[in-house]
Enzyme design. Sequence first.
Site: not given
Length: 364
Positions: A105, A201-202
């Site tokens: 993350d 973003d993960e």
Amino acid sequence: MATVRISAAAAPSSFSTLFTHEKAGMSNVDKEKIKRIVYEMSKDSAHFKEQERRDQRVTEHINACRERHQRIGADELKSHEQRADRLLVELDGHRNLERTWACVDMDAFFAACEALEDPSLRGDVVFAVGGTSMISTASYAARRYGVRSAMPGFIAQRLCREAGVSLRFVPVDFPKYLKFAELARTAFRLFDPHFIAASCDEAFLDLTDYCAHHAISGAEAATRLRHQVLEATRGLTCSVGIASSRMLAKIASDVNKPNGQYVVPAEREAIVSFIGPMPLRKIPGIGRVTERVLREVLGAETCAELLAKRAALCALFTARVAREHLSALLGIGGEGPPPLQREGEPSQKGVSQERTFEPTGAPL
DNA sequence: GCGGATCAC
DNA sequence: GATGGTGATCCGC
């Protein structure tokens, strides 16, 4: 001044949506002040009133659940408990500890990208990506003042001003974030060419083969992974969770955020004691509404507490949902290959669409 | 099936 | 002055 009609029961749940959650590193005085300012600036808005109406509908749903709950007889409860216990034994018997999953993350992703390209944003600059009407991501410095994702910018501005600092706004620049996301993904590929991009973003990486091939632990792989992401992006940090399932890895990635990592050992006991004290909201599928139901009907706040109420859980929810929750309470979920397409493979539907916001919860 | 609710991001 | 946008899934009808 006209009094605002908020029932004693409705106020706390409304407040829970007002960005007052998770403020590690802040004193109670600060938290109270933030809560008060946000409330004062929100209470007359249409948005707030709509929120209240929604809360009210949920409250009615909860009352209905409560009634049903109270009408459950002792023998009926007993049979639900037996059903729950059989299910738990079955689920536990199929527990799979073979894979090593990582959840990566990125930390304050949009804000970190902006800071990387604009030196004047580096250091402890209090800024937010977004504008006066809506904020996408707050810098960690801004979070200290209560600024959060999905918070109206004008409220964030006030929070900072009350603390004697000014909040700088930086406009959202999606192409920029996609560029950095792609850089981070070049690092992910070194560890798992088939990684799952959950969002901008993960990502989830299956590190099993990498660890075996290099004869290293998951912890060591996580350290390397974070280093490679930092290098590939020339400066972005991320947080990594390591566990035998994607669900646990995801929860673990939050434990030492930002710029940290956490490993849940692939052992039943370690998993159960990791998940037990977790607030129910951490479980995927348990959102704001279900959390309220579980707390206000069953009095359960943590996974261990809900496990103790497994009979009522089975009585109140559909078999499918109850099974899903029980599974999660044992720390089971997302061990095997994912149902979704993985990176690199042709996908019938385009991979997940862009998002406007980051998750709101990341504590300082 | 369809619409509404919920969830995730 | 101002408080997100979208897709997926599930459920009850």
